[in-house]
Each structure stands twice: as C-alpha cells, then as structure tokens.
Scaffold this active site. Structure first.
Site, PDB file in Angstrom:
ATOM      1  CE  LYS A  35      -0.201   0.060   5.031  1.00 35.67           C
ATOM      2  NZ  LYS A  35      -0.872  -0.508   6.205  1.00 35.67           N
ATOM      3  NE  ARG A 133      -6.140   1.252  12.051  1.00 35.05           N
ATOM      4  CZ  ARG A 133      -5.008   0.992  11.404  1.00 35.05           C
ATOM      5  NH1 ARG A 133      -4.075   1.924  11.296  1.00 35.05           N
ATOM      6  NH2 ARG A 133      -4.775  -0.185  10.871  1.00 35.05           N
ATOM      7  CE1 TYR A 260      13.258  32.708   3.882  1.00 34.27           C
ATOM      8  CE2 TYR A 260      13.549  30.360   3.464  1.00 34.27           C
ATOM      9  CZ  TYR A 260      13.204  31.634   3.024  1.00 34.27           C
ATOM     10  OH  TYR A 260      12.803  31.818   1.727  1.00 34.27           O
ATOM     11  CG  MET A 308       9.828  24.762  -1.292  1.00 40.33           C
ATOM     12  SD  MET A 308       8.698  25.823  -2.198  1.00 40.33           S
ATOM     13  CE  MET A 308       7.705  26.520  -0.905  1.00 40.33           C
TER      14      MET A 308
HETATM   15  C1  PLP Z   1      -0.080  -1.520   6.769  1.00 42.28           C
HETATM   16  C2  PLP Z   1      -0.666  -2.793   7.255  1.00 42.28           C
HETATM   17  C3  PLP Z   1       0.154  -3.887   7.550  1.00 42.28           C
HETATM   18  C4  PLP Z   1       1.677  -3.835   7.478  1.00 42.28           C
HETATM   19  O1  PLP Z   1       2.178  -3.357   8.704  1.00 42.28           O
HETATM   20  P1  PLP Z   1       3.764  -3.193   8.942  1.00 42.28           P
HETATM   21  O2  PLP Z   1       3.850  -2.700  10.326  1.00 42.28           O
HETATM   22  O3  PLP Z   1       4.240  -2.223   7.933  1.00 42.28           O
HETATM   23  O4  PLP Z   1       4.358  -4.537   8.753  1.00 42.28           O
HETATM   24  C5  PLP Z   1      -0.449  -5.073   7.928  1.00 42.28           C
HETATM   25  N1  PLP Z   1      -1.799  -5.158   8.025  1.00 42.28           N
HETATM   26  C6  PLP Z   1      -2.616  -4.124   7.759  1.00 42.28           C
HETATM   27  C7  PLP Z   1      -4.083  -4.297   7.889  1.00 42.28           C
HETATM   28  C8  PLP Z   1      -2.079  -2.910   7.384  1.00 42.28           C
HETATM   29  O5  PLP Z   1      -2.896  -1.887   7.114  1.00 42.28           O
END
Ligand code: PLP
Length: 367
Positions: A35, A133, A260, A308
């Site tokens: 992801k 969550r 800055y 920047m």
């Molecule tokens: C992002 C995610 C993971 C991976 O977690 P890591 O700590 O990066 O290994 C596993 N399960 C779900 C549901 C996630 O959203």
C-alpha cells in the site's frame, strides 16, 4: 533536471522478503503489503520483486492500486485493506480484488455487483478485537457472517484483525488480542461453510510474536528494511537511498547567521555545503539543525532551517569538498549509513513516514 535521486535496491527487497519467509516457514502464506505506493518504493516495481520472491498475496490501500497490480499482470490475491465504498464495487469485482469488509452496509452492493458480473467474489472480514481503529466489534460478527453467507455471489476467504503495539517485544496487549481473536474465530467456526484464512500479524507480529502467524502474515515495513521498533537485528537491509549533489561550497566567518530566521549562528569560521533539497522534496522542515547527512563518507550536521529547496550542511574540516559531490540524506556512503529509523528519530516520527515522504516526491531509480 533535479540533482536529487531515490535509488531502490531490488536485491534488498528480495532479501528482506526471504527473511520473512525464513521466520514464518513454508506453511504460512505471505501477503506482501504494498500500500501507499509500496511505502514510497514504487507499487508495481516492488510487487514484481515480491512476486518473484514468492509472495502469495498483496495488500493495497486503494482499488486503484489493486487495478495497477492487475495491469502489471500480477495474478495473486490482492486485498484492499482499508475498506471500500459502494461506488467502487463494480471495479473491485472487475479487477478480481478482495475487499476487506469493515462495515455491513457494503455487503449488499458487493453481492449485487458480483452477481451482475456472474462472478463469485472473495471477501475478508476485519474484526476489531482490541486495535481500537477499524473493523467490526466481535458481537456483530456472527450476524454479518450470516449476511455474507446468504449471498451465493460472495465467499468468505479471510478473517483478520490488526495489532496495535506488536513492534515491542513486551507488547502489553498482543497476547490478549491473539487470544480474543482465536476465541471469536472458534465461536464462529461452526457457522462457517469453509475455514477462511486467518491473519493477524504485521511485521512486528512476524518477528517478535510468532504465535500470531496463523495462516497468513502481512509484513510491510520489514520488507523495506525499516524495522519496525525493536525489530532491528534480523539482517534487514534498507532498500531506499536518497541523495543529492552539492551546488555550492562556501566559507563564512564566526558569528554568521544562517538561513531563514538565523536559527543557527556559526561559532567558528565554517565551510558550508549548499544542498538543492528541502521540504519541497519532502525532506521535512523538522530536520532543521537536527539531521545528519553523509559527505565523503563522513557524517556532517544539517544546520539552520531546511527551506523549500535548499539545505545547508556543515563540512568544516573535511578536505576537498567540491561542487557536484554527492550528499546522502538516507542510506549508505563509504562505510557509513543513515537509517530510516534514525531519520525518523530526528523527525519525531517513524520509519514508515520517512519512506513515504522521501520516496513519494523524487525520481526513483531501480538498481
Ligand atoms: C499496513 C498494514 C500492515 C503492514 O504493517 P507493517 O507494520 O508495515 O508490517 C499489515 N496489516 C494491515 C491491515 C495494514 O494496514
């Protein structure tokens, strides 16, 4: 042309995958979590490496990411981890993605879309057994399972939950969450037509809590070499390296205010390397006067405000620093390495955010 480059070491990605495989064995499936553009490493490129290394499934955040994996020809199970809305169901079915159901209201639209396309759609159900969550409270899970079972176009492929603090060895709640998950699943078990794939472990679970491996694990950060937390001495290799090149070398006297707000005032006559990188390149302003970079294989401090597109490094006393020389913001140079965990410390964040930031903005090159 930008002087900044993010290099991704594909061999390091493959190596990190093999560490997870060694940890969980052949009997446990591995969902490579790709992801957020593979945590900034490039979705399709990273997924291709994990595919060749033997990933049985992929985890993505969005339907678009899933569709990109299909376009790349990857045929494994692709699980959309963060939930979907009704306007995405046709594309989910069309792309043969596996949605995670957090919320019962999506069941009917999914079932109808699958029926309409003449397909059986595999889904995963996410339970909140202590993460606090997303997901279904265990009390509602039985009713929701019954609803899924009522539709012949849906098939329950997985039951999952998530761990809030598995990156600590002495995590206070991992064992309790595992126990609750097992109880809920045992309870539901008699009502399921076939046993779904059970999965709970992220990287922390993989390396620190072997009891959480179950049928499948979902490593993300450990595949990229970012830990997490206490997961350090596993032989992981950081796959991302972020570098730039010096555009000016200047000498200034003692008592000179720099950049800055003049937040840094030189104590001594100093040599400065001007780096064409800043928060516009996602090199966070929080790194001002805190980070170190590598120049000629030596650690040197970032001084003054990161702006920047310009940042200063103090190279006083390092012989021969010249315009055009490389400066490394993340990764190795000579014998030295700056790790994502270290950068995260300077930013008061975590390695995950460092990868997403640095990888998200700068041209990537695969080596
Ligand atoms: C992002 C995610 C993971 C991976 O977690 P890591 O700590 O990066 O290994 C596993 N399960 C779900 C549901 C996630 O959203």
């Amino acid at each position: 042309m930008s002087h900044n480059v993010v290099e991704i070491d594909c061999a390091a990605l493959a190596h990190n995958f093999s560490l997870v495989r060694r940890q969980v064995g052949e009997g446990v499936r591995i969902m490579a979590v790709v992801k957020a553009d593979a945590y900034g490493h490039g979705l399709v490129e990273a997924a291709r490496v994990f595919d060749r290394a033997g990933a049985e499934a992929f985890g993505v955040a969005t339907v678009e990411e899933g569709a990109a994996l299909r376009r790349a020809g990857l045929s494994q199970e692709v699980v959309v981890l963060v939930g979907i809305l009704a306007d995405a169901v046709d594309e989910v079915v069309l792309q043969r993605l596996s949605p995670v159901i957090l919320e019962p209201s999506i069941i009917l639209p999914l079932a109808m879309a699958a029926a309409h396309q003449g397909r059986e759609l595999g889904v995963h159900l996410k339970l909140d057994v202590g993460m606090g969550r997303a997901g279904l409270p265990p009390m509602e899970s039985e009713a929701v399972l019954r609803r899924i079972r009522d539709y012949p176009s849906l098939r329950l492929d997985g039951l999952m939950a998530h761990l809030p603090s598995s990156d600590r060895r002495d995590s206070p709640d991992t064992a309790g969450i595992l126990a609750t998950f097992r109880e809920v699943v045992a309870d539901l078990g008699t009502k399921l037509p076939a046993r779904p794939c059970l999965h709970l472990a992220n990287s922390g679970g993989v390396f620190l809590h072997p009891g959480t491996h179950l049928d499948m694990v979902r490593p993300g950060i450990s595949l990229y070499g970012g830990g997490p937390g206490e997961v350090r001495d596993t032989g992981q290799r950081q796959a991302m390296r972020f570098s730039t090149r010096i555009v000016q070398v200047r000498r200034v006297g003692a008592n000179t205010g720099l950049g800055y707000d003049h937040t840094f005032i030189t104590q001594r006559p100093s040599t400065l390397a001007v780096l064409p990188v800043g928060y516009g390149d996602n090199y966070s302003r929080r790194l001002s006067s805190r980070a170190e970079v590598l120049i000629h294989g030596r650690r040197v401090p970032v001084i003054g405000r990161v702006s920047m597109n310009l940042t200063l490094a103090d190279v006083t006393g390092i012989e021969g620093v010249a315009v055009g020389d490389e400066a490394v913001l993340l990764g190795g140079q000579g014998g030295e390495t700056i790790s994502a965990i270290e950068v995260a410390g300077w930013m008061e964040s975590i390695s995950y955010e460092v990868f997403c930031l640095f990888g998200g903005r700068t041209k990537r090159v695969y080596v």
